[in-house]
Write a protein that holds these residues in place. Structure first.
Motif, short mmCIF file in Angstrom:
data_model
loop_
_atom_site.label_atom_id
_atom_site.label_comp_id
_atom_site.label_asym_id
_atom_site.label_seq_id
_atom_site.Cartn_x
_atom_site.Cartn_y
_atom_site.Cartn_z
N SER A 74 8.90 -0.78 -6.13
CA SER A 74 8.25 -1.84 -5.37
C SER A 74 9.00 -3.15 -5.57
O SER A 74 9.69 -3.35 -6.58
N ALA A 75 8.83 -4.05 -4.61
CA ALA A 75 9.43 -5.38 -4.71
C ALA A 75 8.80 -6.21 -5.83
O ALA A 75 9.32 -7.28 -6.17
N ASP A 76 7.70 -5.73 -6.41
CA ASP A 76 7.13 -6.43 -7.57
C ASP A 76 7.91 -6.13 -8.85
O ASP A 76 7.57 -6.64 -9.92
N GLY A 77 8.96 -5.28 -8.74
CA GLY A 77 9.81 -4.97 -9.87
C GLY A 77 9.40 -3.75 -10.65
O GLY A 77 10.08 -3.38 -11.62
N TYR A 78 8.32 -3.09 -10.25
CA TYR A 78 7.83 -1.93 -10.98
C TYR A 78 8.28 -0.61 -10.35
O TYR A 78 8.33 -0.49 -9.12
N LEU A 79 8.57 0.35 -11.21
CA LEU A 79 8.63 1.76 -10.81
C LEU A 79 7.28 2.34 -11.18
O LEU A 79 6.83 2.27 -12.33
N TYR A 80 6.61 2.94 -10.18
CA TYR A 80 5.28 3.50 -10.38
C TYR A 80 5.35 5.01 -10.50
O TYR A 80 6.11 5.68 -9.78
N ALA A 81 4.52 5.55 -11.38
CA ALA A 81 4.34 7.01 -11.51
C ALA A 81 2.85 7.31 -11.35
O ALA A 81 2.04 6.89 -12.19
N TYR A 82 2.49 8.01 -10.27
CA TYR A 82 1.10 8.37 -10.01
C TYR A 82 0.94 9.88 -10.06
O TYR A 82 1.74 10.63 -9.50
N ASN A 83 -0.13 10.32 -10.73
CA ASN A 83 -0.47 11.73 -10.71
C ASN A 83 -1.00 12.10 -9.32
O ASN A 83 -1.58 11.28 -8.61
N LEU A 84 -0.79 13.35 -8.95
CA LEU A 84 -1.32 13.88 -7.70
C LEU A 84 -2.51 14.78 -8.02
O LEU A 84 -2.44 15.62 -8.91
N ASN A 85 -3.60 14.57 -7.30
CA ASN A 85 -4.80 15.38 -7.51
C ASN A 85 -4.57 16.80 -7.01
O ASN A 85 -3.99 16.99 -5.95
N LYS A 86 -5.04 17.76 -7.76
CA LYS A 86 -4.87 19.16 -7.38
C LYS A 86 -6.03 19.61 -6.50
O LYS A 86 -7.11 19.08 -6.57
N PHE A 135 -5.13 5.96 -0.34
CA PHE A 135 -4.02 5.08 -0.69
C PHE A 135 -4.32 4.36 -1.99
O PHE A 135 -5.47 4.27 -2.44
N ILE A 136 -3.26 3.84 -2.59
CA ILE A 136 -3.38 2.94 -3.73
C ILE A 136 -2.67 1.64 -3.35
O ILE A 136 -1.83 1.63 -2.43
N SER A 137 -3.00 0.57 -4.04
CA SER A 137 -2.37 -0.73 -3.79
C SER A 137 -1.74 -1.24 -5.09
O SER A 137 -2.27 -0.99 -6.19
N THR A 138 -0.64 -1.95 -4.95
CA THR A 138 -0.05 -2.59 -6.13
C THR A 138 -1.00 -3.67 -6.64
O THR A 138 -1.84 -4.20 -5.90
N ASP A 139 -0.87 -4.00 -7.92
CA ASP A 139 -1.72 -5.05 -8.50
C ASP A 139 -1.48 -6.38 -7.79
O ASP A 139 -2.41 -7.16 -7.57
N ASN A 166 0.84 -1.20 0.00
CA ASN A 166 0.00 0.00 0.00
C ASN A 166 0.88 1.25 0.00
O ASN A 166 1.92 1.28 0.66
N PHE A 167 0.42 2.27 -0.71
CA PHE A 167 1.11 3.56 -0.74
C PHE A 167 0.10 4.63 -0.35
O PHE A 167 -0.99 4.72 -0.93
#
Length: 444
Positions: free
Chosen positions: A432-444, A368-372, A353-354
């Motif tokens: 993440s330990a799932d091997g992904y680099l995540y890019a999430y937009n931030l809500n304004k 929060f968001i969760s990895t797949d 969770n992030f």
């Protein structure tokens, strides 16, 4: 509080730092941890996924962004340069070991370390090697029969030794140097242009944390459970401060934060400390309730924000007294070092969770968001959506080291987040330990 036995510890268990780095007219300090407070306005919760980038290994390294490029290392041995807008690869640089060190950039050079025993300087434009510096060897912390686990003759690597030291660049009017710790127990200062050794300082254990510079001092701790203050020009010791050394409660993995003449840091012993920056004398310490503190703290508005292990908390502590203002409970260990933008603090946990937390809400407003992977495996791995080592390993003898490793691998399958976030252009990046680099937009 009564300290748990090793077996109980196994059932419960089995680190870009914000530091107030000083800068004068003649000096400049650059590292991936030198700014954990970013520009932002109000509360900005996490928005939609912009893109995600797959590597072939777990990601423990933290990203850094410069000139439209995101840089991050992976356990697959590559340092990646990824276009910020598209998530496409610009270039990648191969080493012969896992990259758990977070990169730093100075001018057109990016610096990082690898478990192949080298620290590298690579051109940011084309990914070509400029120089590499060979240390005495990089390795995970380990020992025979660690913490009394079985079999007593087996060599065991510490399952929570996540990082390698990340380089810091220090420039004065004469020259620039790169400073980093090493598994060989040394702190190194090398010429930023050539990689030539300037000086080294020997400690009594591996150093996997990242040093922080304030004025003329370097602050660095390591697996010998001691925090050192060194002279940045000579490497000579100014003072040292010893933390606790009980079995399973020994070592400093976090970096310090420096604010208002105080040095703040956490340790495995398990306390969070405030020291006088000039003398190294203890001002106060916070009892983390048998939780390690691997997270590096952020200090803002007289409040310290830092993560804990077994209490699954992001703590908010009074910077003057160490009193707890409040805590926000995540779903598992909080090993990431948080980042702040405006009135929002961002951090991940070991369950994948992030979180984004409104700093004005005293821990009450968040999203929060969760990895797949977490979405896929949470039901079979977690207990009531929370990490529980004993629950996940209930069919295993957790006095046996290899069984503890199996449980950790199950946790990693969730997409554990120990990579610390970086914010650029209203986008937040983390690995993440799932091997992904995540890019999430931030809500304004």
């Amino acid at each position: 509080m009564k300290k748990p036995s090793i077996l109980i510890l196994l059932l419960f268990h089995l680190f870009f730092t914000n530091s107030a780095l000083s800068q004068t007219n003649n000096t400049k300090i650059v590292n991936a941890f030198s700014n954990r407070i970013f520009d932002g306005k109000g509360y900005q919760p996490l928005g939609n996924l912009k893109w995600k980038f797959k590597t072939d290994g777990k990601i423990f390294s933290s990203p850094i962004v410069k000139n439209g490029i995101v840089y991050i290392g992976s356990e697959d041995g590559f340092l990646y340069a990824i276009e910020e807008k598209s998530g496409n690869t610009k270039w990648k640089f191969k080493t012969d070991g896992a990259i758990h060190s977070s990169p730093s950039i100075f001018e057109n050079t990016i610096y990082f370390g690898s478990f192949d025993g080298n620290y590298y300087a690579v051109n940011t434009q084309d990914g070509k090697l400029i120089w590499k510096f060979k240390t005495g060897g990089e390795h995970w912390l380990g020992e025979i029969g660690m913490w009394g686990m079985k079999p007593e003759t087996q060599y065991m690597e510490d399952l929570w030794d996540f990082y390698l030291s990340s380089p810091v660049v220090y420039e004065n009017k004469k020259s620039a140097v790169v400073l980093f710790g090493s598994s060989d127990g040394n702190v190194y200062s090398v010429d930023a242009k050539t990689g030539t050794l300037k000086w080294k300082f020997k400690t009594n254990g591996p150093i996997h944390g990242t040093l922080v510079i304030d004025h003329d001092k370097i602050y660095i701790g390591g697996w010998d459970a001691t925090l050192y203050a060194l002279n940045i020009e000579t490497g000579k010791e100014i003072w040292s401060f010893a933390t606790g050394t009980k079995t399973a409660f020994k070592g400093i993995q976090s970096s310090v934060s420096v604010s208002d003449g105080k040095v703040y840091f956490g340790a495995r012993d398990p306390f969070f400390f405030a020291l006088d920056a000039q003398t190294g004398k203890l001002i106060w310490k916070y009892n983390a309730e048998s939780s390690w503190i691997l997270s590096s703290a952020v200090v803002q508005d007289n409040t310290i924000y830092v993560g804990t292990s077994d209490t699954y908390a992001l703590l908010a502590l009074d910077a003057k007294t160490g009193a707890e203002k409040y805590r926000f409970k995540a779903n598992g260990y909080v090993y990431t070092s948080p980042a702040i933008a405006g009135n929002t603090i961002y951090f991940g946990d070991f369950t994948g969770n992030f979180f984004s937390l409104d700093l004005r809400s005293n821990g009450k407003k968040s999203n929060f968001i969760s990895t797949d992977n977490r979405k896929q495996f949470a039901a079979s791995t977690l207990k009531n959506d929370f990490l529980d080592f004993g629950y996940t390993g209930q069919n295993e003898d957790l006095s046996v080291y290899d069984n503890n490793k199996k449980v950790m691998d199950q946790f990693y399958q969730l997409g554990s987040i120990v990579s610390s976030p970086f914010i650029s252009n209203n986008t937040i990046y983390f690995g993440s330990a799932d091997g992904y680099l995540y890019a999430y937009n931030l809500n304004k």
